[in-house]
Design an enzyme around this catalytic site. Sequence first.
Site, PDB file in Angstrom:
ATOM      1  N   TYR A 135     -11.527  -7.805  64.190  1.00  0.00           N
ATOM      2  CA  TYR A 135     -12.805  -7.090  64.165  1.00  0.00           C
ATOM      3  C   TYR A 135     -12.697  -5.819  63.329  1.00  0.00           C
ATOM      4  O   TYR A 135     -13.565  -5.530  62.504  1.00  0.00           O
ATOM      5  CB  TYR A 135     -13.223  -6.765  65.597  1.00  0.00           C
ATOM      6  CG  TYR A 135     -14.645  -6.278  65.749  1.00  0.00           C
ATOM      7  CD1 TYR A 135     -15.723  -7.130  65.551  1.00  0.00           C
ATOM      8  CD2 TYR A 135     -14.918  -4.958  66.120  1.00  0.00           C
ATOM      9  CE1 TYR A 135     -17.033  -6.692  65.714  1.00  0.00           C
ATOM     10  CE2 TYR A 135     -16.213  -4.513  66.291  1.00  0.00           C
ATOM     11  CZ  TYR A 135     -17.264  -5.380  66.084  1.00  0.00           C
ATOM     12  OH  TYR A 135     -18.552  -4.941  66.235  1.00  0.00           O
ATOM     13  N   ASP A 149     -31.565 -17.146  63.774  1.00  0.00           N
ATOM     14  CA  ASP A 149     -30.456 -17.094  64.718  1.00  0.00           C
ATOM     15  C   ASP A 149     -29.828 -18.480  64.792  1.00  0.00           C
ATOM     16  O   ASP A 149     -30.474 -19.485  64.449  1.00  0.00           O
ATOM     17  CB  ASP A 149     -30.947 -16.674  66.114  1.00  0.00           C
ATOM     18  CG  ASP A 149     -29.825 -16.105  66.975  1.00  0.00           C
ATOM     19  OD1 ASP A 149     -29.581 -14.879  66.907  1.00  0.00           O
ATOM     20  OD2 ASP A 149     -29.182 -16.885  67.692  1.00  0.00           O
ATOM     21  N   ASP A 163     -27.171 -21.324  60.424  1.00  0.00           N
ATOM     22  CA  ASP A 163     -25.757 -21.029  60.650  1.00  0.00           C
ATOM     23  C   ASP A 163     -25.236 -20.242  59.460  1.00  0.00           C
ATOM     24  O   ASP A 163     -25.122 -20.789  58.350  1.00  0.00           O
ATOM     25  CB  ASP A 163     -24.993 -22.343  60.817  1.00  0.00           C
ATOM     26  CG  ASP A 163     -23.512 -22.150  61.078  1.00  0.00           C
ATOM     27  OD1 ASP A 163     -23.038 -20.991  61.065  1.00  0.00           O
ATOM     28  OD2 ASP A 163     -22.816 -23.167  61.270  1.00  0.00           O
ATOM     29  N   VAL A 164     -24.919 -18.963  59.650  1.00  0.00           N
ATOM     30  CA  VAL A 164     -24.499 -18.120  58.532  1.00  0.00           C
ATOM     31  C   VAL A 164     -23.072 -18.409  58.074  1.00  0.00           C
ATOM     32  O   VAL A 164     -22.606 -17.797  57.112  1.00  0.00           O
ATOM     33  CB  VAL A 164     -24.643 -16.619  58.857  1.00  0.00           C
ATOM     34  CG1 VAL A 164     -26.107 -16.235  59.005  1.00  0.00           C
ATOM     35  CG2 VAL A 164     -23.835 -16.252  60.099  1.00  0.00           C
ATOM     36  N   LYS A 211     -14.949  -5.613  59.912  1.00  0.00           N
ATOM     37  CA  LYS A 211     -16.007  -4.603  59.845  1.00  0.00           C
ATOM     38  C   LYS A 211     -15.724  -3.570  58.755  1.00  0.00           C
ATOM     39  O   LYS A 211     -16.653  -3.058  58.104  1.00  0.00           O
ATOM     40  CB  LYS A 211     -16.187  -3.931  61.205  1.00  0.00           C
ATOM     41  CG  LYS A 211     -16.851  -4.836  62.234  1.00  0.00           C
ATOM     42  CD  LYS A 211     -18.231  -5.303  61.764  1.00  0.00           C
ATOM     43  CE  LYS A 211     -18.958  -6.093  62.832  1.00  0.00           C
ATOM     44  NZ  LYS A 211     -20.309  -6.552  62.392  1.00  0.00           N
ATOM     45  N   THR A 220     -25.591  -3.360  75.105  1.00  0.00           N
ATOM     46  CA  THR A 220     -26.334  -4.576  74.759  1.00  0.00           C
ATOM     47  C   THR A 220     -25.784  -5.746  75.559  1.00  0.00           C
ATOM     48  O   THR A 220     -24.678  -5.675  76.116  1.00  0.00           O
ATOM     49  CB  THR A 220     -26.197  -4.898  73.262  1.00  0.00           C
ATOM     50  OG1 THR A 220     -24.833  -5.251  72.981  1.00  0.00           O
ATOM     51  CG2 THR A 220     -26.629  -3.719  72.399  1.00  0.00           C
TER      52      THR A 220
END
Length: 269
Positions: A162, A43, A69-70, A166, A197
């Site tokens: 988004y 994470d 860090d992606v 996606k 969530t």
Amino acid sequence: MADRLAGRTAIVFGAGSSGPGWGNGKAAAVAYAREGARVACIDLSAEAAEETAEIIRSEGFGATAMAADVTDLASTADAAERTVGAFGSITILHNNVGVTHMGGPVELDEAGFQAALDLNIGSVYRTAKAVLPHMLEAGGGAIVNISSLAAIRYTGYPYFAYYATKAAVNQATAALAMQYARQGIRANCVMPGLIDTPLIYKQISGQYASADDMVAARNAMVPMGRMGTAWDVAAACVFLASDEARFITGVSLPVDGGQSCMAGGTGGA
């Protein structure tokens, strides 16, 4: 069925939770462990990654935690190398990183649009680039990408970037599935619908008068009359990573309480 993933190693990017409770990545990491996998919890927040890893270890399963860090290839590759160093291999890659930037093309500034591209679809590229060599060395594996119902339909929220990113995750998953099908690697994605969530209270609730109004509205949108939970998403991920799904690849699986079947309906994560 507590050993469907025995002997495997899962690297879960986005394994922390954005707040108290169970996010999709946190639940998936724990679910993989409960099915026998060793889990590397990755994470951006080292503290969040460690929280998930500690839950796994407290239940008697193997886990390690690290920050990465992606949006940075070197950081992503280092996480993969450290996972192999800890557990010897990687056979499950789970991508659960994403962000919603509200606004259509007029309202959304270019920096927000680029940030969505870099994180939502760029992370799939970087983690695949970092993990696939290890997966090939292990003789195969399974990739599970978390997409969204927003990849295939308008959900009622004004988040242009988004939707676009996606949708790209879905097609990237299909591309991975086809390129590596003969090499023992399957790639699928899960498209959550309305899931309760911690993230929605940070990134979605501003579209409503209050958090309670948001929950009521989102529950009402689902044919089943309620939002799903992170564990509903996690269960689908475990299935797709397991041998039960050995003949399934390139699939974008809705986990949405039936919303994708609604004619003209809206609603999505």
